[in-house]
Design a protein around this motif. Sequence first.
Motif, PDB file in Angstrom:
ATOM      1  N   SER A  58       0.868  -1.169   0.000  1.00  0.00           N
ATOM      2  CA  SER A  58       0.000   0.000   0.000  1.00  0.00           C
ATOM      3  C   SER A  58       0.909   1.225   0.000  1.00  0.00           C
ATOM      4  N   GLN A  66      -4.120   6.463  -1.308  1.00  0.00           N
ATOM      5  CA  GLN A  66      -3.295   5.268  -1.157  1.00  0.00           C
ATOM      6  C   GLN A  66      -3.418   4.444  -2.430  1.00  0.00           C
ATOM      7  N   THR A  68      -2.954   0.689  -3.601  1.00  0.00           N
ATOM      8  CA  THR A  68      -2.782  -0.653  -3.055  1.00  0.00           C
ATOM      9  C   THR A  68      -2.760  -1.663  -4.186  1.00  0.00           C
ATOM     10  N   SER A  87      -2.991  -2.915  -9.200  1.00  0.00           N
ATOM     11  CA  SER A  87      -4.088  -2.970  -8.232  1.00  0.00           C
ATOM     12  C   SER A  87      -5.115  -4.015  -8.665  1.00  0.00           C
TER      13      SER A  87
END
Length: 145
Positions: A58, A66, A68, A87
């Motif tokens: 992350s 963020q 991730t 992602s």
Amino acid sequence: MKKLNKSMLCMLLTLSCATGFAQKDSRPERFAAYPQTVSLDKSLMINMLNYAEGTNVSVPISADFQFTGTVVSQKKYDNMQTVIIRSDDNTVFQVSEVTRNDKSIVYAGRILSHLHADGYTIKNINGEYSLKKFETAKILEPCNL
């Protein structure tokens, strides 16, 4: 009759050009909730380059942003090092560190998805890095295979 044919041809050409320019990207925007420009700390990019392939990470870009995903590639070359994070929605964050001939180091990269109409590119202005939003249709060519 010849004049009418030329007029119709001109009209047809004008209309086809106008509709070509009027087409809008129908893909959703992935980053609509985020600002046009986001400051990017150089230490964040340095840390990203140390992520191991296969690691879930992350990346704290800002307090409310963020990224991730999973590190899908981490490569080192003579004068370049690159990491790619994907992602769950197939958005990719790629960062590269390039060592120039004069031994100075610069960073480059992008966050983008072929499924979305927007993305970010890393910009370097006088040694200060930021993410600048762009429209993916302006840099990605459509693939019709």
